[in-house]
Design a protein around this motif. Structure first.
Motif, PDB file in Angstrom:
ATOM      1  N   SER A 192       0.821  -1.217   0.000  1.00 34.35           N
ATOM      2  CA  SER A 192       0.000   0.000   0.000  1.00 34.35           C
ATOM      3  C   SER A 192       0.849   1.259   0.000  1.00 34.35           C
ATOM      4  CB  SER A 192      -0.907   0.014   1.245  1.00 34.35           C
ATOM      5  OG  SER A 192      -0.117   0.032   2.425  1.00 34.35           O
ATOM      6  N   SER A 193       2.170   1.103   0.016  1.00 33.88           N
ATOM      7  CA  SER A 193       3.095   2.229   0.124  1.00 33.88           C
ATOM      8  C   SER A 193       3.980   2.324  -1.109  1.00 33.88           C
ATOM      9  CB  SER A 193       3.963   2.074   1.377  1.00 33.88           C
ATOM     10  OG  SER A 193       5.107   2.884   1.330  1.00 33.88           O
ATOM     11  N   ASP A 194       3.976   3.469  -1.779  1.00 39.75           N
ATOM     12  CA  ASP A 194       4.839   3.647  -2.940  1.00 39.75           C
ATOM     13  C   ASP A 194       6.312   3.603  -2.556  1.00 39.75           C
ATOM     14  OD1 ASP A 194       2.724   3.824  -4.709  1.00 39.75           O
ATOM     15  OD2 ASP A 194       2.604   6.020  -4.606  1.00 39.75           O
ATOM     16  N   ILE A 197       7.100   0.045  -2.250  1.00 39.61           N
ATOM     17  CA  ILE A 197       7.105  -0.546  -3.586  1.00 39.61           C
ATOM     18  C   ILE A 197       8.451  -0.332  -4.269  1.00 39.61           C
ATOM     19  CG2 ILE A 197       6.216  -0.084  -5.916  1.00 39.61           C
ATOM     20  CD1 ILE A 197       3.407  -0.165  -4.708  1.00 39.61           C
ATOM     21  N   ALA A 198       9.035   0.843  -4.072  1.00 44.17           N
ATOM     22  CA  ALA A 198      10.360   1.121  -4.639  1.00 44.17           C
ATOM     23  C   ALA A 198      11.392   0.142  -4.080  1.00 44.17           C
ATOM     24  CB  ALA A 198      10.765   2.560  -4.339  1.00 44.17           C
ATOM     25  N   THR A 208       5.012  -4.561  -9.608  1.00 45.94           N
ATOM     26  CA  THR A 208       4.472  -4.159  -8.304  1.00 45.94           C
ATOM     27  C   THR A 208       3.090  -3.545  -8.487  1.00 45.94           C
ATOM     28  OG1 THR A 208       5.634  -2.043  -8.477  1.00 45.94           O
ATOM     29  CG2 THR A 208       6.727  -3.783  -7.225  1.00 45.94           C
ATOM     30  N   ASN A 210       0.085  -1.348  -6.172  1.00 44.95           N
ATOM     31  CA  ASN A 210      -0.368  -0.695  -4.955  1.00 44.95           C
ATOM     32  C   ASN A 210      -1.820  -1.106  -4.731  1.00 44.95           C
ATOM     33  OD1 ASN A 210      -1.515   1.232  -3.088  1.00 44.95           O
ATOM     34  ND2 ASN A 210       0.283   2.521  -3.442  1.00 44.95           N
ATOM     35  N   THR A 213      -4.493   1.865  -4.382  1.00 43.22           N
ATOM     36  CA  THR A 213      -4.885   2.543  -5.615  1.00 43.22           C
ATOM     37  C   THR A 213      -5.404   1.559  -6.659  1.00 43.22           C
ATOM     38  OG1 THR A 213      -2.599   2.452  -6.419  1.00 43.22           O
ATOM     39  CG2 THR A 213      -3.262   4.428  -5.221  1.00 43.22           C
TER      40      THR A 213
END
Length: 337
Positions: A192-194, A197-198, A208, A210, A213
């Motif tokens: 849930s976190s960009d 995700i990075a 990946t 999210n 979103t």
């Protein structure tokens, strides 16, 4: 010696730091000086009394620890003082199929765990620490590491070219990502976190998503693969199962592990699982034989656990709070001694 005892099911506040005599190793036993421990979501449930009728009080909590052999009892030939070791989650599950008897003694639940400076283990329940790992890293293996290994390698039987979907950035999920890549698979990872995700991409995730979103991430994963993924490592539980079913190909497998996402919705897609002949595979850690296979495998491939943060032994309550916050990426560890 100092150790933490959980006095009752009142949560972290019921943890007390107490003094006890250092135990002695009897015949067939090994005294280990614990150097590090790591937390699992299961440990959060345990301190709230959520381990059911098998949970005893007072209880030394936490299952995952690593340390150094301090002394050996009569008849022990497999270890000597100074050996670096980790203890199996299930002390009496040697190998083969699980049973009620082999799964009865679970560290930090039905028997005392590793949040202590010293602990006696049956010699048969210890495995040598892979040489390329620190004690903190090795302490991530007995529950989280072995659960992911069982889900991906042993029970999931992942092959090169297949696709595995992992959920979130907890210890089991990151191990699953690493083991899937080790097996030559493609990985779709959700968070849930960009920012997280990075980091998933840096760890090797090929795709990946999210899930905030893209709430229909299961449908999206199926579209991205053209037919669905071969394996979902399901740590959310019934709350995310619907999307996992959507993501999984006909004949694919959902390795069912966790309960992080809460209760299921009323519109369950279980009929779709039946129609697509999917397999729902429960995963509960693994045997001592499996733990040895995990250690051999990661030593061969140089895989290292992802450690989020290390807390001091007098900061155990802070470590539990950090784990509960969900802010971690990888394992929350505690240095002992």
């Amino acid at each position: 010696m100092k150790c933490y005892e959980l006095q009752g099911p009142e949560g972290v506040d019921a943890l007390a730091l107490v003094d006890k005599p250092v135990p002695q190793a009897g015949p067939g036993e090994v005294l280990v000086r614990l150097k590090a421990a790591t937390l699992n979501y299961r440990d959060l449930l345990t301190v709230k009394g959520g381990y059911g009728s098998r949970q005893k009080f007072p209880l030394v909590p936490v299952s995952d620890g690593a340390g150094v052999v301090e002394a050996v009892g009569a008849g022990v030939r497999s270890f000597v003082p100074g050996d670096r070791v980790i203890g199996s989650f299930f002390e009496n599950w040697f190998g083969g199929e699980p049973s009620e008897a082999t799964m009865r003694a679970a560290l930090g639940g039905s028997v005392d765990g590793v949040l202590t400076e010293y602990r006696v283990f049956p010699a048969h329940a210890l495995v040598r620490t892979p040489a390329h790992l620190s004690d903190v890293e090795a302490a991530a293996l007995p529950c989280a590491g072995l659960t992911a290994w069982s889900a991906v390698v042993k029970l999931g039987n992942v092959k090169p070219g297949q696709t595995v979907l992992t959920q979130g950035t907890g210890g089991v999920s990151l191990f699953a990502l690493q083991f899937a890549k080790m097996c030559g698979a493609r990985v779709i990872a959700t968070s849930s976190s960009d920012a997280k995700i990075a980091r998933l991409k840096q760890l090797g995730a090929d795709v990946t998503l999210n899930y905030k979103t893209t709430p229909d991430w299961g449908k999206k994963a199926r579209e991205l693969t053209g037919r669905g993924v071969d394996l979902v490592v399901e740590v959310g539980g019934v709350g995310t199962l619907n999307e996992s079913i959507r993501a999984t190909r006909i004949g694919g497998t959902i390795a069912f592990i966790g309960v992080l996402a809460g209760p299921a919705t009323a519109d369950t897609r279980l009929p779709l699982m039946v129609m697509q002949q999917q397999r729902l595979q429960g995963v509960t850690v693994g045997s001592i034989e499996d733990l040895q296979a995990l250690c051999d495998g990661i030593a061969m491939h140089g895989v290292k656990p992802v450690i989020d943060k290390v807390f001091a032994f007098d900061q155990v309550k802070d470590a539990f709070a950090h784990m509960a916050s969900g802010a971690h990426f990888g394992k929350v560890a505690i240095a002992i001694g």
